[in-house]
Design an enzyme around this catalytic site. Sequence first.
Site, PDB file in Angstrom:
ATOM      1  N   ILE A  90       6.702   7.757   4.780  1.00 40.42           N
ATOM      2  CA  ILE A  90       8.122   8.168   4.794  1.00 40.42           C
ATOM      3  C   ILE A  90       8.498   8.739   3.420  1.00 40.42           C
ATOM      4  O   ILE A  90       8.286   8.084   2.408  1.00 40.42           O
ATOM      5  CB  ILE A  90       9.038   6.964   5.108  1.00 40.42           C
ATOM      6  CG1 ILE A  90       8.724   6.385   6.484  1.00 40.42           C
ATOM      7  CG2 ILE A  90      10.500   7.367   5.022  1.00 40.42           C
ATOM      8  CD1 ILE A  90       9.564   5.176   6.847  1.00 40.42           C
ATOM      9  N   LYS A 124       8.587  -2.816  -3.329  1.00 44.25           N
ATOM     10  CA  LYS A 124       9.104  -1.501  -2.916  1.00 44.25           C
ATOM     11  C   LYS A 124      10.606  -1.426  -3.153  1.00 44.25           C
ATOM     12  O   LYS A 124      11.119  -0.398  -3.613  1.00 44.25           O
ATOM     13  CB  LYS A 124       8.768  -1.269  -1.438  1.00 44.25           C
ATOM     14  CG  LYS A 124       7.271  -1.103  -1.203  1.00 44.25           C
ATOM     15  CD  LYS A 124       6.914  -1.257   0.260  1.00 44.25           C
ATOM     16  CE  LYS A 124       5.433  -1.073   0.489  1.00 44.25           C
ATOM     17  NZ  LYS A 124       4.975  -1.582   1.778  1.00 44.25           N
TER      18      LYS A 124
HETATM   19  N1  HSE Z   1       0.461  -3.494   2.802  1.00 44.57           N
HETATM   20  C1  HSE Z   1       1.477  -2.499   2.863  1.00 44.57           C
HETATM   21  C2  HSE Z   1       2.188  -2.608   4.182  1.00 44.57           C
HETATM   22  C3  HSE Z   1       0.886  -1.141   2.717  1.00 44.57           C
HETATM   23  O1  HSE Z   1       1.696  -3.293   5.083  1.00 44.57           O
HETATM   24  O2  HSE Z   1       3.265  -2.037   4.318  1.00 44.57           O
HETATM   25  C4  HSE Z   1       1.940  -0.057   2.606  1.00 44.57           C
HETATM   26  O3  HSE Z   1       2.624  -0.147   1.402  1.00 44.57           O
END
Ligand code: HSE
Length: 430
Positions: free
Chosen positions: A135, A204
Amino acid sequence: MDVIKLGLGGFGTVGSGLAKILDANAGRIEKRLGKRIKITKVLVRDPSKKRAFDLGPDVAFTTDPKELIEGVDIVVELMGGLDTARQLILDAFAHGKHVVTANKHLLAEHGLELFEAAAENNVGLMFEASCAGGIPIVQTLKESLAGDEIVKMLGIMNGTANYILSEMTTKGMDFASALADAQDLGYAEADPTFDIEGLDTAHKLCVLIRMAYGMDYPLADIPIQGITGVTPMDIEYAREFGYRVKLLAHVQEVDGALEAGVHPALVPYTYLLARVGGNYNAVRLEGNAVGSIMLHGQGAGDLPTGSAVLADIMNLARKVEDGCVRPDNTGFGNRPMAKARVLPPEEAESKYYFRFTVSDRTGVMATITKSMADHGVSIAQAVQKGEAGAEGVPLVIISHETPAKAAEAMIAEVDAMDFSVEPCVKFRIL
Ligand code: HSE
Ligand code: NAP
């Protein structure tokens, strides 16, 4: 034709995804850039390991990070982890190399240092793949919504956790099998506790808050609750009440402060977010001018993540071509980021799902509802099911909007009562 040479740090899921796309879409890339992009060096731990994509005989494999940097135009860090990756990136900057990374953990912990170092060396640091896989959320915040005040950002930002919850909800799969599947499919982090305990989502969120507000909301200040406490029973109750359980990240402005967190939450099943299944992610943004926007796509996996990495590489290649002398990596002119004013988590408000496990005897419901009333927790719905004689029966209560502090005080009081068999389970409701 000119060639952009890549030094690829890491050739696992995402690295091989990038290599596959470079191969499959070579014509399109050349048409857009007027240049070829070629992986010329690869850094791994074990050069003898069989790889998901064959790069051919002229690509040099090394285990020495310093060797990776020499003679390449862009360093692409797809190793994960903190120390080696941080040092590789700092060394690349010191050698005047641009860097693309997918490493949200590193950015959340050391992003401010890396932004400073990139700015000092006038090089680019791009990280689209670090948040929500394929995204384009980083570019959306940095470029497309550059002039909007972001009032609210909310979303599903971990493919593994979403895959697990989706499989548990739609197929009745158990948690451990769903996690094993997500690992096989290449969605999970090297240490999957990051995925299931909400840490990856918090990494994130931390990165995206910087892109949305130009301020730092320290990772340590983000309240985090993962999905390991979500049971099939909770998923079933949520369904009965008209909700699906999702792991959400959120941030919003409250009276000049930011309130952020990562929590499993009950989402009304009619909402688009409730329909986001499997490894898909979705981010809902609310700007003061644009209104609300929803971005939806695969949040993990080789090709979706490789796609985001490649977009950053092409973006940098264009900047180099344009003679860009000072790439704006943060979208806020690379100025040092001040710490955000953080709303204390206990002052946040939400509707809640409470599941008490209690002895099935006269007066228990009355005592709990009195404790709720005493703490100002207003009840919207309640249900108790269970068999007479069972050691503990579930009593589920849905509340109206409640301050977190009041909810916690009420839970502490009820959990201490002699009829409580297990600690109360609490999830937010969207
Ligand atoms: N481990 C992460 C997830 C990978 O499952 O979203 C993507 O950032
Ligand atoms: P991965 O499959 O585990 O691959 C990691 C690669 O890095 C491997 O090739 C490994 O070498 C190499 N490596 C690790 N540590 C190293 C070290 N100290 N020195 C040299 N090489 C090292 O990981 P991945 O899933 O591709 O993830 C890579 C990065 O992308 C992580 O930051 C992750 O958070 C991020 N990310 C992943 C996804 C996803 O869907 N998987 C999505 C978005 C972002 P060997 O192969 O020799 O072991």
